[in-house]
Design an enzyme around this catalytic site. Structure first.
Site, PDB file in Angstrom:
ATOM      1  N   ARG A 111      -8.881 -13.043   5.909  1.00 54.81           N
ATOM      2  CA  ARG A 111      -7.932 -14.151   5.744  1.00 54.81           C
ATOM      3  C   ARG A 111      -6.477 -13.705   5.599  1.00 54.81           C
ATOM      4  NH1 ARG A 111      -9.991 -17.292   0.917  1.00 54.81           N
ATOM      5  NH2 ARG A 111      -8.096 -18.495   1.237  1.00 54.81           N
ATOM      6  N   TYR A 151      22.687  16.368   5.579  1.00 55.43           N
ATOM      7  CA  TYR A 151      21.629  16.511   6.579  1.00 55.43           C
ATOM      8  C   TYR A 151      22.235  17.050   7.856  1.00 55.43           C
ATOM      9  CZ  TYR A 151      17.526  14.984   9.312  1.00 55.43           C
ATOM     10  OH  TYR A 151      16.419  14.940  10.104  1.00 55.43           O
ATOM     11  N   GLU A 175     -24.668 -16.326  -8.106  1.00 50.13           N
ATOM     12  CA  GLU A 175     -23.602 -16.568  -7.130  1.00 50.13           C
ATOM     13  C   GLU A 175     -23.585 -18.054  -6.765  1.00 50.13           C
ATOM     14  OE1 GLU A 175     -21.197 -14.228  -5.914  1.00 50.13           O
ATOM     15  OE2 GLU A 175     -22.043 -13.570  -7.799  1.00 50.13           O
TER      16      GLU A 175
END
Ligand code: UD1
Ligand code: CA
Length: 450
Positions: free
Chosen positions: A15, A369, A154
């Site tokens: 879902r 860098y 259940e």
């Protein structure tokens, strides 16, 4: 008693309508699985085992990035919660203590609740976490006989009468590890879903003359997430609780509903957080700090009396000592800024140490860098970096040194020295006027021509 966590996380979460496994969807910037693991971590577990299935590679990577000691086992087919727990058997071979089953999609169980379950296990062979559901919907129902839990049924398998029960199963179970695997061996899949239900261990235990009981908690703790809408609701609820907790702890939030917090955000008393501030994971803010509007903080530490923002970005490894000022459009990454230093405008400070009381001028950039590797910049105490200085790392600026505005600094500067590296200024008298006259004449000629 020693503790092992078994966290069920094999489900796809259909879902969610996502390629990402459900348990890796983030709440407060972190996978919900990490929330579940961390809920159990306050019990100081000796082992943690994540049962993964759908997207096992991604689940493994995310889990190990959080904690390399966690074991990941794979459940290839999802045959039910009992079958899922059984996959942890080998990983827990020889372990003697409590096994606690948690769900990776149930991120909010409080540590106190889990501690109560552990305590209850000294009186009972199986302990299940239940809650009174406002809308019991399709949850499993706890069939109690006084303090004894008789069985869990259940929804799909329940009678009309059982469906009237409002005490529901959260899914969290505590049991001595050996006994848990023993009981699971007796679970079959003769039920409406043809799944091996973990919940069946209660009835099996009772039929063997063992005891079972339920510990209860607030419903919100047990909330499971199955869809994006539930994810959004969980995020909103998490944020509301986290904001309320900060207010309670003596932190001012000018507009609480606009401040976003992480699971582990720590903010000291009498700090002030202005509107629209976002905290990613790993932030600690001491007391008396002001975080001004529209700032973003992540993996950083801000010491007492500092001011951050507005519009500041503190990235992982930013460490601000006391009374530091970080102003607008400044980004700090992996850098220690010593007491009283200021970086007030439009700067990038990355992979650097900045000494006490240093002043970093507007537009300063640590060029850390080179396209392949990162390099360090050191700025000594009391140094003054002129506006728009480019610091080409690795480079070190001595204490008390000064760099001229607009300089590109490629080599180390001695303490107290002035470093300048910019083209000298030239001045040509009357040249501006001459140039404009020339250009105007050219334009007039073009217009006549057309
Ligand atoms: C389960 C409980 C139910 C409880 C509810 C609470 C059982 C039989 N039922 O039902 O009593 O009220 O949770 O939310 O236990 N999972 C695996 N492998 C599997 C099956 C499940 O890892 O083979 C994981 C799922 O990814 C999920 C969790 O276990 O995180 C629960 O599974 P799910 O199928 O959602 O159980 P429910 O039917 O909701
Ligand atoms: Ca579920």
């Amino acid at each position: 008693m020693k503790t092992a966590l078994i966290i069920l996380a094999a489900g796809k979460g259909t879902r969610m309508n996502s390629d990402l496994p459900k348990v890796l969807h983030p709440i407060a910037g972190e996978p919900m699985l990490i929330h579940a693991i961390e809920a159990g971590s306050t019990l100081d577990p000796d082992h943690s085992v994540v049962v993964a299935g759908y997207g096992v590679k991604d689940v493994r990577a995310a889990t190990l990035a959080h904690d390399p000691d966690i074991k990941i086992v794979e459940q290839e087919k999802q045959l039910g919660t009992a079958h899922a727990v059984a996959q942890a058997r080998d990983a827990l071979k020889g372990f003697d203590g409590m096994a606690l089953v948690l769900y990776g999609d149930t991120p909010f169980i409080r540590s106190e609740t889990l501690e109560r379950m552990r305590d209850a296990l000294s009186q009972s062979d199986v302990v299940v976490l239940g809650f009174e559901a406002v809308d019991p919907a399709r949850y499993g129902r706890l069939v109690m006989d006084g303090q004894q839990l008789d069985r869990i049924v259940e929804f799909k398998d329940a009678s009309d009468e059982e469906r009237m029960i409002t005490l529901c199963n959260s899914g969290v179970v505590a049991c001595k590890s050996d006994l848990l695997f023993d009981l699971i061996d007796a679970v079959d899949n003769k039920n409406a879903s043809e799944e091996y239900y973990l919940t069946d261990i209660v009835e099996i235990a009772r039929s063997r003359g063992l005891t079972a009981t339920a510990v209860t908690c607030d419903e919100w703790e047990t909330v499971g997430i199955n869809s994006r809408a539930e994810l959004a609701k969980a995020e909103a609820d998490f944020q509301a609780r986290a904001r309320a907790a900060l207010l309670e702890d003596g932190v001012t939030l000018t507009a609480p509903e606009t401040v976003f917090l992480a699971r582990d955000t720590v903010i000291g008393r009498d700090s002030l957080i202005e509107p629209n501030v976002v905290f990613g994971p790993g932030v600690t803010v001491e007391s008396g700090v002001k975080v001004r509007a529209f700032s973003h903080l992540e993996g950083c530490h801000v010491s007492r009396g500092s001011i951050v923002g507005p519009y500041a970005r503190l990235r992982p490894g930013a460490e601000l000592a006391e009374h530091v000022k970080i102003g607008n459009f400044v980004e700090i990454k992996n850098a220690q800024i010593a007491e009283g230093a200021k970086v007030n405008h439009l700067s990038y400070i990355g992979d650097a140490t900045i000494g006490a009381e240093a002043n970093i001028g507007a537009g300063t950039i640590t060029c850390n860098y080179d396209g392949v590797m990162k390099h360090h910049t050191h700025i000594g105490a009391g140094a003054f970096i002129g506006s728009n200085t480019m610091l080409i790392a690795p480079v070190s600026i001595g204490a008390g040194a000064l760099t001229g505005s607009g300089s590109v600094i490629t080599s180390d500067v001695e303490p107290d020295a002035l470093a300048l590296s910019r083209a000298p200024q030239v001045e040509k008298p009357g040249m501006a006027r001459k140039m404009f006259e020339m250009l105007k004449a050219k334009k007039a000629k073009q217009q006549r021509g057309s």
